[in-house]
Design an enzyme around this catalytic site. Structure first.
Site, PDB file in Angstrom:
ATOM      1  N   ASP A  98       0.861  -1.187   0.000  1.00 38.91           N
ATOM      2  CA  ASP A  98       0.000   0.000   0.000  1.00 38.91           C
ATOM      3  C   ASP A  98       0.897   1.236   0.000  1.00 38.91           C
ATOM      4  O   ASP A  98       2.018   1.171  -0.496  1.00 38.91           O
ATOM      5  CB  ASP A  98      -0.950  -0.026   1.206  1.00 38.91           C
ATOM      6  CG  ASP A  98      -2.262   0.719   0.938  1.00 38.91           C
ATOM      7  OD1 ASP A  98      -2.192   1.899   0.566  1.00 38.91           O
ATOM      8  OD2 ASP A  98      -3.337   0.130   1.087  1.00 38.91           O
ATOM      9  N   HIS A 155       2.266   2.132  -3.167  1.00 38.70           N
ATOM     10  CA  HIS A 155       1.374   3.090  -3.820  1.00 38.70           C
ATOM     11  C   HIS A 155       1.904   4.519  -3.734  1.00 38.70           C
ATOM     12  O   HIS A 155       1.138   5.465  -3.882  1.00 38.70           O
ATOM     13  CB  HIS A 155      -0.025   3.013  -3.202  1.00 38.70           C
ATOM     14  CG  HIS A 155      -0.707   1.691  -3.402  1.00 38.70           C
ATOM     15  ND1 HIS A 155      -1.947   1.404  -2.877  1.00 38.70           N
ATOM     16  CD2 HIS A 155      -0.316   0.572  -4.072  1.00 38.70           C
ATOM     17  CE1 HIS A 155      -2.288   0.163  -3.203  1.00 38.70           C
ATOM     18  NE2 HIS A 155      -1.314  -0.359  -3.929  1.00 38.70           N
TER      19      HIS A 155
END
Length: 404
Positions: free
Chosen positions: A223, A246
């Site tokens: 993430d 991310h």
């Protein structure tokens, strides 16, 4: 007279010796966890032993305390270290702290949690092993309201004037390091690692924090490498490597009514390698709060095959359908944003996405020397899109800018 002189000198030497002996030492008292009954066998739960060590170190009234975790594997159920303490605490971890593999065996939101502490220093060559593999398939809360609560590896709440250095956080069940209402904190030389497909394993997550420094840190997760949430101000990020993950994300913002402004962010000398995003700001289109995102500087940023190198998304909706069709545009105002010397390659043809709110257009966005070449399977050069944004561009521009 000679006898008196000799006696006087002897007395002076004696008084100097007494003064030196009574002078307080600055050496901290060392609390070795092994001496409190902890066992580095990877099986025995050492939570009670670690809590006892902490109480002794935290309660010491004179001088600083040093807690030492030697090499070895120390299995540790959920543990909480509470202050305030009566002295500075140095927590040195050279061993491996091993979390329960079964997420149900941790009865709290954060596996190792520090709260209400000033002057805390965490360092060492040790590893925080969250053993998250068994938990990742359970992370389906977006579609399962009965999903289990998973524990983050380590958390800090109401911790001030403190730091963490050189520690490795491995395979967290969900996020790795969480910061809430933390002020004046340095993160240096930390390594954060989880597979790219491990869900919601944010590297560093912070909200309502100020004066945080993150430097010389390597983050690869499933993430956000760094997630910057509501109320965070004066954050300085430098010499960080991010990937997989991310990117460095501000938000998501605007979903809840009690959110606060996010301002004064500096990101310099950062490398994004194979991440889905690089520079990312995301706000919900159906905002519940009106907040300001302002005074951001991104400088000397390298992108290596990044999906979305520059991405302002004020129509954030991870799991459609979303409510924004009924509630309208985002009320989060983004302004005073500078992006300078951003270079490298984009996997997607659209390398620059500046999609701002129609109700609150982005203001004073400055692009200087942006060079992002398309390196994906699609043909053609990289492109940019702009919506509801005012700003300027100068220097080398690839793709061609679309600012007013």
């Amino acid at each position: 007279m000679a006898c008196i002189s000799y006696s006087f000198k002897t007395l002076c030497l004696f008084l100097l010796f007494v003064a030196a002996a009574s002078r307080p030492t600055n050496k901290p008292k060392v609390f070795n966890v092994r001496r409190y009954g902890s066992k580095p066998d990877g099986k025995t739960d050492n939570a009670n032993a670690f809590t006892s060590v902490w109480k002794s170190a935290c309660g010491r009234k004179s001088g600083s305390s040093k807690i030492y975790v030697p090499k070895g594997t120390f299995y540790l159920g959920g543990v909480e270290f509470l202050g305030p303490c009566k002295n500075p605490i140095e927590f040195i971890i050279d061993g491996t702290l091993l979390a329960p593999a079964n997420p149900m065996d941790i009865k709290q939101d954060i596996w190792i949690n520090f709260r209400y502490i000033n002057d805390l220093s965490i360092s060492g060559s040790g590893i925080l092993d969250g053993q998250g593999e068994q938990s990742w398939p359970l992370n389906d809360c977006h579609k399962n309201p009965n999903c289990p609560k998973l524990a983050m590896n380590m958390g800090f709440a109401f911790v001030n004037n403190s730091n963490i250095k050189d520690i490795t956080s491995l395979n967290s069940k969900i996020g790795h390091l969480n910061f809430y209402s933390v002020h004046h904190f340095n993160i240096t030389g930390v390594t954060i690692t989880a597979p790219g497909d491990s869900p919601n394993t944010d590297g560093i997550k912070m909200g309502f924090c100020s004066n945080i420094q993150i430097s010389k840190t390597n983050i690869g997760t499933g993430d956000d490498c760094i997630a910057i949430l509501s109320g965070t101000t004066n954050l300085n990020i430098s010499n960080v490597k991010c990937g997989p993950g991310h990117g460095i994300s501000v938000g998501s913002l605007g979903k809840n009514k009690d959110e606060k402004d996010v301002k004064d962010l500096t990101v310099r000398d950062v490398i994004f390698n194979g991440t889905s995003d690089g520079i990312r700001i995301k706000t919900w289109e159906s905002s519940a709060s009106k907040i300001l995102v302002s005074n951001f500087v991104y400088e000397n940023i390298q992108m290596i095959d990044v999906g979305n190198p520059i991405n302002i998304d004020q129509k954030y909706c991870p799991y459609p359908p979303c409510e924004h069709e009924q509630k309208g545009e985002s009320h989060v105002q983004i302004q005073n944003l500078k992006l300078k010397n951003i270079f490298g390659t984009s996997k997607n043809k659209m390398a620059v996405k500046l999609q701002c709110s129609k109700s609150f257009p982005c203001k004073n966005v400055e692009l200087i020397d942006v060079n992002l070449k398309h390196n994906g399977v699609e043909g053609g050069s990289s492109t940019a899109v702009c919506e509801n944004i005012n700003g300027s561009a100068s220097g080398n521009m690839v793709p061609q800018h679309c600012l007013n």
